[in-house]
Design a protein around this motif. Sequence first.
Motif, short mmCIF file in Angstrom:
data_model
loop_
_atom_site.label_atom_id
_atom_site.label_comp_id
_atom_site.label_asym_id
_atom_site.label_seq_id
_atom_site.Cartn_x
_atom_site.Cartn_y
_atom_site.Cartn_z
N PHE A 1 44.33 -10.27 30.96
CA PHE A 1 44.42 -9.69 29.33
C PHE A 1 42.58 -9.72 29.06
N VAL A 2 42.55 -10.79 28.71
CA VAL A 2 40.77 -10.40 28.59
C VAL A 2 39.95 -10.16 29.26
N ILE B 1 40.67 -8.06 31.38
CA ILE B 1 40.35 -6.33 31.89
C ILE B 1 39.82 -5.76 30.08
N GLY B 2 40.28 -6.53 29.45
CA GLY B 2 39.66 -6.49 27.81
C GLY B 2 37.61 -5.99 28.11
N VAL C 1 48.34 -15.31 31.83
CA VAL C 1 48.55 -13.48 31.13
C VAL C 1 47.43 -12.97 30.18
N VAL C 2 46.59 -14.29 29.17
CA VAL C 2 46.07 -13.67 28.27
C VAL C 2 44.11 -13.67 28.90
N THR D 1 51.53 -17.81 30.00
CA THR D 1 50.68 -17.62 28.95
C THR D 1 49.70 -17.21 28.93
N ASP D 2 48.81 -18.79 29.12
CA ASP D 2 47.12 -19.50 29.10
C ASP D 2 46.70 -17.69 30.49
#
Lengths: 157, 263
Positions: A13-14, A16-17, A9-10, A6-7
């Motif tokens: 995500f962060v 890329i954002g 993946v997030v 999870t860490d």
Amino acid sequence: MQRSTTDVVVGIFVAIGLLAVVFLALKVGNLAGFDVEGGYRLEARFDNIGGLKARAPVKSAGVVVGRVESIVLDRETYEAKVIVEIFPEHRFTKDTIASILTSGLLGEQYVSLEAGGDSAYLAAGDRISKTQSAMILEKLIGQFLFSKASETTGGSK
Amino acid sequence: MQRLVIDVLGDLGAGATDGLARLGRAFLFFLRVLAASFVVLRRFRLVTAEMASSGVRSVLIICVSGLFVGMVLAVQGYEVLQRFGASESLGVLVALSLVRELGPVVTALLFAGRAGSAIAAEIGLMRATDQISAMEMMAVDPVSRVVGPRFFGAVFSMPLLAAMFSVMGVFGAWLIGVRLIGIDTGAFWSQMQATVDIRHDVLNGVFKSVVFGVATGLIAVFEGFHAAPTARGVSSATTRTVVISSMAVLFLDFVMTAWMFRG
């Protein structure tokens, strides 16, 4: 310590954002070109500013050297008082001519600065004394028609 | 007749007070969530888990929608701009509409439908199956354990998703405008960069998406937390989340646009 998926993946995500925000800032907008940091202000008065707007570019020889800071009407002389902010690395001579030009036929209007040959330079807060107002298309057409009319009446006599 | 008038007025008054009371409860709930934020942000792992389930899983829908919105904007924008011989301004048109409006707004609408409804249903079902009461029984504060992480997950995810949406939109417009129609790529980018302002456009867009994140996140957790503990209650909480979030986003967007771009 074992990192959970999870860490990771997030984290991706962060990342890329944030990259997307940086892309918007650098590639879509232009971070460097818009902040006049530590710039100095000059004042110019015009009879007519046409469609000039605050934040419009100030150009010299086509190169952006600053931004229009504010535009107000002088209450006594009824002239437009335009405050421009110039990047600190550019200096302009005392006899600089400020004119309002249009980029392209339908483009935005900008302030053009043409430096003269004076040896003294404008300091912060100084006023550019030589200015040239914006061309108003209706006035130009009016003048053109008027001169044409006087030409033809002059020719028939 | 007199009776009817009094009935109608009474219904109207009751509806107005109910709505206001609900708004007030939502605000008090918001304060409760904020008060719990210290506890929530110290246990950031919970927020991370929620960002994984609401944010990361929304990436695909956001990116695909952004791509198509950008492509549609490019086709429609080109249609109008080429009449004025200004087709090079396509980049400006697309970038400004995406960064200022469509990016934050459409992302928030999609997020409300994709993640907000899931949050409301999850919390609502926890309420219906007495899991929330059980937590309270064990002296675990459900606001800081269940509600807070989901709320902050939405708040943190929204600006990132909106930025991705805008980037994909610009990419889609570039595909159509430059690759397909044949606008000069230099003019496309340089006009865009000359017009899009970092503070006025990009930062305002990010600010909008943060506000939308707060709004949709709050509505989702509020509706879920206060759902009637029945199957019907959970379903109506989910529906209300999507409906109220969408309206709130569009309303807040108008208010913020009027405030940011009036000059």
